[in-house]
Design a protein around this motif. Structure first.
Motif, PDB file in Angstrom:
ATOM      1  N   MET A  63       0.855  -1.192   0.000  1.00  0.00           N
ATOM      2  CA  MET A  63       0.000   0.000   0.000  1.00  0.00           C
ATOM      3  C   MET A  63       0.886   1.236   0.000  1.00  0.00           C
ATOM      4  N   THR A  64       0.611   2.167  -0.929  1.00  0.00           N
ATOM      5  CA  THR A  64       1.433   3.372  -1.041  1.00  0.00           C
ATOM      6  C   THR A  64       1.156   4.323   0.108  1.00  0.00           C
ATOM      7  N   ARG A  65       2.227   5.063   0.448  1.00  0.00           N
ATOM      8  CA  ARG A  65       2.096   6.034   1.537  1.00  0.00           C
ATOM      9  C   ARG A  65       1.359   7.266   1.027  1.00  0.00           C
ATOM     10  N   ILE A  66       0.468   7.803   1.861  1.00  0.00           N
ATOM     11  CA  ILE A  66      -0.295   8.987   1.478  1.00  0.00           C
ATOM     12  C   ILE A  66       0.634  10.197   1.458  1.00  0.00           C
ATOM     13  N   LYS A  67       0.573  10.959   0.368  1.00  0.00           N
ATOM     14  CA  LYS A  67       1.449  12.132   0.227  1.00  0.00           C
ATOM     15  C   LYS A  67       0.949  13.247   1.121  1.00  0.00           C
ATOM     16  N   LYS A  68       1.873  13.800   1.873  1.00  0.00           N
ATOM     17  CA  LYS A  68       1.530  14.871   2.798  1.00  0.00           C
ATOM     18  C   LYS A  68       1.404  16.194   2.056  1.00  0.00           C
ATOM     19  N   LYS A  69       0.470  17.030   2.483  1.00  0.00           N
ATOM     20  CA  LYS A  69       0.230  18.300   1.818  1.00  0.00           C
ATOM     21  C   LYS A  69       1.363  19.274   2.125  1.00  0.00           C
ATOM     22  N   GLY A  70       1.815  20.008   1.088  1.00  0.00           N
ATOM     23  CA  GLY A  70       2.853  21.013   1.273  1.00  0.00           C
ATOM     24  C   GLY A  70       4.272  20.488   1.233  1.00  0.00           C
ATOM     25  N   THR A  71       4.464  19.246   0.770  1.00  0.00           N
ATOM     26  CA  THR A  71       5.807  18.672   0.719  1.00  0.00           C
ATOM     27  C   THR A  71       6.366  18.548  -0.686  1.00  0.00           C
ATOM     28  N   SER A  72       5.600  18.876  -1.685  1.00  0.00           N
ATOM     29  CA  SER A  72       6.060  18.784  -3.070  1.00  0.00           C
ATOM     30  C   SER A  72       5.294  19.790  -3.908  1.00  0.00           C
ATOM     31  N   GLY A  73       5.773  19.959  -5.137  1.00  0.00           N
ATOM     32  CA  GLY A  73       5.091  20.867  -6.052  1.00  0.00           C
ATOM     33  C   GLY A  73       5.409  22.316  -5.758  1.00  0.00           C
ATOM     34  N   ALA A  74       4.425  23.186  -6.007  1.00  0.00           N
ATOM     35  CA  ALA A  74       4.624  24.630  -5.852  1.00  0.00           C
ATOM     36  C   ALA A  74       4.887  25.013  -4.408  1.00  0.00           C
ATOM     37  N   ALA A  75       4.298  24.295  -3.458  1.00  0.00           N
ATOM     38  CA  ALA A  75       4.509  24.622  -2.052  1.00  0.00           C
ATOM     39  C   ALA A  75       5.955  24.415  -1.634  1.00  0.00           C
ATOM     40  N   LYS A  76       6.667  23.519  -2.296  1.00  0.00           N
ATOM     41  CA  LYS A  76       8.067  23.277  -1.969  1.00  0.00           C
ATOM     42  C   LYS A  76       9.009  24.158  -2.790  1.00  0.00           C
ATOM     43  N   ASN A  77       8.576  24.574  -3.968  1.00  0.00           N
ATOM     44  CA  ASN A  77       9.440  25.380  -4.825  1.00  0.00           C
ATOM     45  C   ASN A  77       9.547  26.824  -4.371  1.00  0.00           C
ATOM     46  N   TYR A  78       8.575  27.303  -3.599  1.00  0.00           N
ATOM     47  CA  TYR A  78       8.573  28.696  -3.153  1.00  0.00           C
ATOM     48  C   TYR A  78       8.689  28.761  -1.641  1.00  0.00           C
ATOM     49  N   ILE A  79       9.250  29.876  -1.170  1.00  0.00           N
ATOM     50  CA  ILE A  79       9.429  30.110   0.256  1.00  0.00           C
ATOM     51  C   ILE A  79       9.125  31.571   0.542  1.00  0.00           C
ATOM     52  N   THR A  80       8.505  31.848   1.668  1.00  0.00           N
ATOM     53  CA  THR A  80       8.164  33.226   2.015  1.00  0.00           C
ATOM     54  C   THR A  80       9.406  33.972   2.493  1.00  0.00           C
ATOM     55  N   ARG A  81       9.305  35.290   2.503  1.00  0.00           N
ATOM     56  CA  ARG A  81      10.453  36.097   2.917  1.00  0.00           C
ATOM     57  C   ARG A  81      10.751  35.916   4.402  1.00  0.00           C
ATOM     58  N   THR A  82       9.713  35.769   5.223  1.00  0.00           N
ATOM     59  CA  THR A  82       9.938  35.579   6.666  1.00  0.00           C
ATOM     60  C   THR A  82      10.704  34.291   6.939  1.00  0.00           C
ATOM     61  N   ARG A  83      10.296  33.216   6.284  1.00  0.00           N
ATOM     62  CA  ARG A  83      11.003  31.946   6.459  1.00  0.00           C
ATOM     63  C   ARG A  83      12.429  32.025   5.916  1.00  0.00           C
ATOM     64  N   ALA A  84      12.632  32.766   4.815  1.00  0.00           N
ATOM     65  CA  ALA A  84      13.973  32.898   4.253  1.00  0.00           C
ATOM     66  C   ALA A  84      14.896  33.652   5.199  1.00  0.00           C
ATOM     67  N   VAL A  85      14.392  34.713   5.841  1.00  0.00           N
ATOM     68  CA  VAL A  85      15.215  35.474   6.782  1.00  0.00           C
ATOM     69  C   VAL A  85      15.572  34.619   7.994  1.00  0.00           C
ATOM     70  N   LYS A  86      14.631  33.821   8.474  1.00  0.00           N
ATOM     71  CA  LYS A  86      14.915  32.935   9.612  1.00  0.00           C
ATOM     72  C   LYS A  86      15.916  31.845   9.238  1.00  0.00           C
ATOM     73  N   LYS A  87      15.806  31.373   8.018  1.00  0.00           N
ATOM     74  CA  LYS A  87      16.710  30.301   7.589  1.00  0.00           C
ATOM     75  C   LYS A  87      18.143  30.807   7.460  1.00  0.00           C
ATOM     76  N   LEU A  88      18.303  32.056   6.954  1.00  0.00           N
ATOM     77  CA  LEU A  88      19.644  32.621   6.799  1.00  0.00           C
ATOM     78  C   LEU A  88      20.184  33.220   8.089  1.00  0.00           C
ATOM     79  N   GLN A  89      19.303  33.478   9.066  1.00  0.00           N
ATOM     80  CA  GLN A  89      19.698  34.021  10.373  1.00  0.00           C
ATOM     81  C   GLN A  89      20.380  35.395  10.233  1.00  0.00           C
ATOM     82  N   ILE A  90      19.773  36.255   9.439  1.00  0.00           N
ATOM     83  CA  ILE A  90      20.243  37.633   9.301  1.00  0.00           C
ATOM     84  C   ILE A  90      19.041  38.554   9.416  1.00  0.00           C
ATOM     85  N   SER A  91      19.309  39.827   9.545  1.00  0.00           N
ATOM     86  CA  SER A  91      18.228  40.801   9.649  1.00  0.00           C
ATOM     87  C   SER A  91      17.612  41.066   8.282  1.00  0.00           C
TER      88      SER A  91
END
Length: 691
Positions: free
Chosen positions: A1-29
């Motif tokens: 039985m195939t595993r159910i794909k979780k929402k937001g883990t592939s496709g457009a939701a994974k290709n784009y990132i918000t600016r707030t998350r990008a600033v937190k990821k880089l740890q700069i102001s």
């Protein structure tokens, strides 16, 4: 039985990132994130479906590519930003304790210096890529070079922008790369062709700039920091490609005196001698730049003397055989009226580069010195002079110098009554004083040509020397057109005479319309005002001319007969070309002999009444009407022929042709309006000259 794909883990939701998350990821102001994105050339992206990317949310959010943010994780500038933040904290603590000396020491020695060399190499792997991206860089640096110093724009930044822009202008002058220029309301546009790439930049006029508070100078300062590094690299590569030393020598004293371009001294690279062989024991002999320049001057003098001899022999041959005179450049003319415009041959780049070479040009005080000096020198003029108050570096500051061939002025010719009195020559000689020098606008120097600044721009845009009498002081200048916009077929062209652009019968129709307008104006002027101050009879004129717009007065109650009568009248007006009543004959059925007979009868009646003016007016009006009718008949036949041909096309092609015709008709109407406006202006000028 195939595993159910979780929402937001592939496709457009994974290709784009918000600016707030990008600033937190880089740890700069956030300001450092903006600065880093500008340096690396990373911009926000707009996803196709925001709901999928933001997991159902519709709030306004800025998105970036996830791969771009991951690419920034390995950027060496991140460590510099973090070091800068740590030193800034230490400086803040020192200032809080009152240790000003320690704070100054930390700022001077511990603040990390940011270099963008590696980013320039990453973003522009080849030199052609850097040249293609030079338009915005030059425009931004020229803007900052003309700004006043403020707390947001330090003087060091302004001086750096000025130096880099002047260095680039020197390369354009030496390489003769400038091609076109245009005076617009925003500033002066320049276009240079460097290594096959067209570079266009905008230089603002030197007015007092007032910077508002709604401008984010931090963002603009970041762009300036990147562009200064880029232009420095480009200037170095351009200078070394033509054998010049970079950076050129800079004379600070001349720059303080307003030298600008004259404050820089170009030098050639050291060239090894070839006449003496080099050995391991002896150092290679070299020629200094002064010696190289002296030898180059000797060769140039010999070439000039040989050229003068050739010119003398050629002029003698031309005088001997004047019948075989031909122009330097041939022009191709179209044989048919509706034929395509043939591409005309242009002058060679060497001829254009030496356009102003044989002239000595003097700039008056009211003319813009900086752009004129740059353009004249870029097109071969080596002798440009101006008044001493305009700055240092002029070829001559004496306006009465007999070597001056052209003087550029930008003030109207004043009448002699408005000028101050000049003492007589006899009085000055008796007193022992030197006689006054003849200067413009009181009197012109003999053998000198006076032109307005637009003459320089029009000459370089058309790649030839234009008639200077069209640009004389006080003369009405020809239109200064955009050199990058080429006139298309059917569009209005200000450079072409009006008679060549007008359609058949258009001038006669315009004259009839003007006569009708003058008649209406005279009728209105003859009407006397009533007691209430209203003009009697104006409403009748308006109703007679049917100037009331469609839809007005539709709510007024009326009988059905009135409405039917109005409908019939409108139908008759709409079909006036086909139905003219039972008593009148159609225009097409009237023969030429009958029309001539009727015209002769009208002339006899006018002559019998004794009104010669009415006779002339009647004759002119009848001729205009006849020409207009013939033109309308011809256009109607052509339109009918087009309609017949259009009916043979398939529906899809017919619709496409209708869309093309709609755009063409719209352009034709715009051109007709411009032609009418020009005709009205020309008629007003003729009337003023006749008076």
């Amino acid at each position: 039985m195939t595993r159910i794909k979780k929402k937001g883990t592939s496709g457009a939701a994974k290709n784009y990132i918000t600016r707030t998350r990008a600033v937190k990821k880089l740890q700069i102001s956030l300001p450092d994130f903006r600065r880093l994105c500008i340096f690396k050339g990373i911009y926000p992206r707009e996803p196709r479906n925001k709901k999928k990317v933001s997991k159902g949310s519709t709030a306004a959010t800025t998105f970036y590519y996830t791969k771009d943010i991951q690419y920034l994780l390995h950027e060496p500038l991140l460590n510099k930003f973090r070091e800068h933040k740590a030193v800034a904290k230490k400086i803040g603590r020192a200032l809080g304790r009152g240790e000003i000396g320690d704070a100054a020491r930390l700022e001077k020695t511990h603040i990390p210096k940011i270099k963008l060399d590696h980013i320039i190499k990453e973003r522009y792997p080849t030199f052609i890529d850097a040249l293609r991206d030079l338009d915005d860089a030059l425009s931004m640096l020229c803007l900052f070079a003309n700004l006043p110093s403020t707390p947001h724009v330090p003087p060091k930044t302004i001086a750096l922008c000025q130096r880099l822009c002047h260095e680039f202008e020197h390369y354009v002058i030496v390489s003769h790369s400038l091609r076109k220029s245009f005076l617009s309301i925003k500033g002066i546009y320049y276009q240079a062709t460097i290594q096959g790439q067209d570079i266009m930049w905008l230089v603002p006029y030197r007015f007092v700039q007032r910077t508002g508070g709604d401008i984010d100078f931090r963002i603009m300062g970041t762009f300036v920091e990147f562009y200064t590094t880029l232009l420095g690299f480009v200037n170095f590569r351009l200078y070394t490609s033509i054998g010049l030393v970079y950076p050129p020598k800079f004379n600070a004293k001349s720059d303080e005196d307003g030298g600008e371009l004259g404050a820089f001294q170009l030098e050639g690279k050291v060239v090894p001698r070839e006449d003496k062989p080099t050995t391991n024991d002896d150092a290679p002999q070299a020629i200094t730049s002064a010696e190289a320049q002296a030898e180059a001057d000797k060769v140039a003098a010999l070439a000039i003397s040989e050229q003068e001899k050739e010119d003398e022999t050629s002029t003698a041959l031309v005088k001997a055989d004047s019948e075989e005179n031909t122009e330097a450049i041939d022009t191709f003319e179209t044989t048919a009226q509706d034929a395509d415009i043939l591409p005309q041959p242009q002058a060679s780049s060497s001829e254009i580069a030496s356009l102003f070479a044989p002239f000595t040009i003097y700039l008056s005080r009211e003319t813009p010195r900086a752009p004129l000096e740059f353009i004249l020198k870029a097109f071969g003029c080596k002798r440009v002079g101006w008044d001493g108050i305009l700055g240092d570096g002029a070829f001559t500051t004496n306006e009465s110098d007999p070597a001056i061939t052209h003087q550029i002025v930008d003030r109207p010719a004043l009448p002699s009554e408005s000028l101050p009195q000049v003492p007589d020559v006899a009085e000055t000689e008796t007193r022992g004083a030197a006689p006054p020098k003849a200067q413009w606008p009181r009197s012109t120097m003999p053998g000198r040509t006076y032109v307005q600044p637009q003459w320089v721009w029009d000459c370089i845009n058309q790649a030839k020397l234009l008639r200077p009498d069209l640009y004389a002081p006080g003369a009405e200048l020809p239109p200064h057109l955009n050199p990058w916009v080429k006139p298309k077929k059917g569009q209005y062209d200000p450079n072409v005479p009006l008679e060549e652009q007008e359609l058949e019968g258009e001038a006669e129709a315009f004259e009839d319309d003007e006569e009708e307008i003058e008649g209406k104006v005279s009728d209105v002027e003859e009407v006397q005002p009533t007691k209430d101050g209203a003009l009697a009879g104006v409403e009748a004129i308006i109703d007679r001319d049917s100037s009331v717009e469609a839809g007005e007065g539709m709510d007024v109650a009326g009988s059905e007969s009135e409405s039917s009568n109005s409908d019939s009248v409108s139908d008759q007006e709409a079909g006036g070309d086909e139905w003219e009543g039972f008593d009148s004959e159609p225009e097409s059925e009237i023969s030429d002999t009958e029309a001539a007979r009727r015209q002769h009868q009208r002339e006899l009646e006018a002559e019998a009444t004794g009104s010669a003016v009415q006779l002339a007016a009647t004759t002119t009006k009848s001729k205009n009407a006849e020409i207009r009718k013939k033109a309308e008949k011809k256009r109607k036949q052509e339109q009918e022929e087009k309609e017949r041909l259009k009916m043979m096309l398939p529906r899809r092609k017919r619709k496409l042709l209708e869309r093309i015709e709609y755009g063409a008709n719209k352009r034709d109407k715009e051109a007709e309006v411009l032609r009418k406006k020009r005709r009205r202006i020309e008629n007003a000028k003729r009337a003023a000259e006749a008076v």
